[in-house]
Design a protein around this motif. Structure first.
Motif, PDB file in Angstrom:
ATOM      1  N   ASN A   8      27.988  48.101   1.487  1.00 30.61           N
ATOM      2  CA  ASN A   8      28.284  49.503   1.176  1.00 30.61           C
ATOM      3  C   ASN A   8      29.450  49.523   0.190  1.00 30.61           C
ATOM      4  O   ASN A   8      30.598  49.777   0.566  1.00 30.61           O
ATOM      5  CB  ASN A   8      28.634  50.273   2.449  1.00 30.61           C
ATOM      6  N   VAL A  33      21.481  47.564   1.287  1.00 32.89           N
ATOM      7  CA  VAL A  33      22.638  48.107   0.582  1.00 32.89           C
ATOM      8  C   VAL A  33      22.521  49.629   0.449  1.00 32.89           C
ATOM      9  O   VAL A  33      21.433  50.188   0.538  1.00 32.89           O
ATOM     10  CB  VAL A  33      22.798  47.470  -0.819  1.00 32.89           C
ATOM     11  N   THR A  34      23.664  50.268   0.223  1.00 34.24           N
ATOM     12  CA  THR A  34      23.660  51.713   0.010  1.00 34.24           C
ATOM     13  C   THR A  34      23.447  52.026  -1.459  1.00 34.24           C
ATOM     14  O   THR A  34      23.618  51.185  -2.333  1.00 34.24           O
ATOM     15  CB  THR A  34      24.986  52.338   0.466  1.00 34.24           C
ATOM     16  N   GLU A  35      23.125  53.288  -1.694  1.00 39.45           N
ATOM     17  CA  GLU A  35      22.858  53.741  -3.060  1.00 39.45           C
ATOM     18  C   GLU A  35      24.087  53.638  -3.955  1.00 39.45           C
ATOM     19  O   GLU A  35      23.953  53.543  -5.182  1.00 39.45           O
ATOM     20  CB  GLU A  35      22.355  55.185  -3.019  1.00 39.45           C
ATOM     21  N   SER A  87      26.260  51.174  -3.920  1.00 42.88           N
ATOM     22  CA  SER A  87      26.638  49.770  -4.133  1.00 42.88           C
ATOM     23  C   SER A  87      26.346  49.333  -5.555  1.00 42.88           C
ATOM     24  O   SER A  87      25.365  49.773  -6.164  1.00 42.88           O
ATOM     25  CB  SER A  87      25.892  48.874  -3.147  1.00 42.88           C
ATOM     26  N   ALA A 136      22.536  49.698  -7.466  1.00 45.18           N
ATOM     27  CA  ALA A 136      21.774  49.251  -6.306  1.00 45.18           C
ATOM     28  C   ALA A 136      20.277  49.280  -6.584  1.00 45.18           C
ATOM     29  O   ALA A 136      19.536  48.366  -6.204  1.00 45.18           O
ATOM     30  CB  ALA A 136      22.107  50.128  -5.101  1.00 45.18           C
ATOM     31  N   HIS A 137      19.810  50.325  -7.266  1.00 45.28           N
ATOM     32  CA  HIS A 137      18.371  50.436  -7.529  1.00 45.28           C
ATOM     33  C   HIS A 137      17.907  49.390  -8.545  1.00 45.28           C
ATOM     34  O   HIS A 137      16.795  48.865  -8.423  1.00 45.28           O
ATOM     35  CB  HIS A 137      18.030  51.857  -7.989  1.00 45.28           C
ATOM     36  N   LEU A 173      17.638  46.217  -6.628  1.00 50.78           N
ATOM     37  CA  LEU A 173      16.377  46.191  -5.883  1.00 50.78           C
ATOM     38  C   LEU A 173      15.210  45.859  -6.806  1.00 50.78           C
ATOM     39  O   LEU A 173      14.343  45.028  -6.479  1.00 50.78           O
ATOM     40  CB  LEU A 173      16.148  47.543  -5.206  1.00 50.78           C
ATOM     41  N   VAL A 220      17.384  49.612  -0.447  1.00 49.25           N
ATOM     42  CA  VAL A 220      18.464  50.543  -0.766  1.00 49.25           C
ATOM     43  C   VAL A 220      18.283  51.785   0.096  1.00 49.25           C
ATOM     44  O   VAL A 220      17.198  52.375   0.124  1.00 49.25           O
ATOM     45  CB  VAL A 220      18.461  50.940  -2.258  1.00 49.25           C
TER      46      VAL A 220
END
Length: 254
Positions: free
Chosen positions: A94, A113-115, A117, A158-159, A162, A170
């Motif tokens: 995070n 993970v969070t958005e 990150s 983060a995206h 991914l 995410v």
């Protein structure tokens, strides 16, 4: 069954992977690693930075080559331990993960993970190319993505992480704990020796050519069938019931 939590807890120093932090992380990873009850390890962090990587104050010439060698040797040992231990390791992120912090995420088996990150290997910008983070990064993302991250130090979202395979999932910040624990619980429902055999085989065959990989994996499938838990799982499926795992390395009689 045991779910082992490791929390990087030095937010004032951005959870830098100092030598003492790396030694503590190594010790924590090895805690009860051979216990039949241990099923999964989750690595997370306090504060807005998952880890900023090595403590640059330890890498000045005042500390000397011997100390620098020990830092990178210990770091490599921690990262390879994550691959080599028999239980899956999940990164729960995070925030920001840079340099060796990004390496840590890339080394884990799963990363949730969070958005918010972000991930970067910015060493080139301070005159220290992220060569050791590149080992894990280059095995997690396509080569050209890794090279852009390494040559420019520019963070990726983060995206994008991914999209390129650096992370597994995410989620919104408020779902991070729940989603990570849900994955961990699903891992815990499987047989420990079956998971351990599968993890070791996956990493081994990924470094091999196609034909060698199939030879390795085919032999391991036969070895898996020789496990008592391997036969129990098949019987349970045929009998339409839940398997009762021994979680031991016991083999069926020939």
């Amino acid at each position: 069954m045991v779910l082992w939590r490791i929390i990087l807890n030095n937010p004032k120093k951005r959870n830098a992977l100092s030598l003492s932090m790396l030694e503590s992380l190594r010790e924590d990873i090895l805690t009860d690693v051979d216990s039949d009850d241990l099923r999964v390890i989750i690595i997370s962090a306090k504060g807005p930075v998952f880890s900023s990587g090595h403590d640059l104050k330890e890498l000045t010439s005042a500390h000397g080559r011997e100390h620098h060698t020990k830092v990178f040797h210990t770091c490599a040992e921690v990262m390879t331990l994550i691959h080599d231990i028999p239980v899956p390791v999940i990164a729960m992120v995070n925030g920001v993960a840079t340099a060796a912090g990004c390496q840590l995420v890339a080394s884990c088996d799963i990363a949730v993970v969070t958005e918010k990150s972000t991930f970067a290997t910015p060493g080139v910008n301070v005159g220290l190319f992220c060569s050791t983070p590149a080992v894990a990064l280059g095995r997690a993302v396509p080569r050209k993505v890794a090279m852009e991250m390494l040559f420019t130090g520019t963070p990726i979202s983060a995206h994008d992480a991914l999209l390129h395979g650096l992370v597994s999932k995410v989620v919104p910040e408020e779902w991070l704990e729940e989603e990570t624990l849900a994955i961990a619980q699903r891992v815990c429902q499987a047989s420990r020796p079956v998971v351990a055999l599968g993890k070791a085989t996956f990493h081994r065959q990924m470094s091999q050519g196609r034909d060698a990989a199939y030879a390795t994996a085919s032999k391991v499938m036969v070895d898996n069938l020789a496990l008592r838990d391997g036969q129990e799982g098949i019987r349970a499926f045929i009998e339409k019931r839940k398997p009762v795992w021994t979680n031991k390395d016991d083999k069926v009689q020939d």
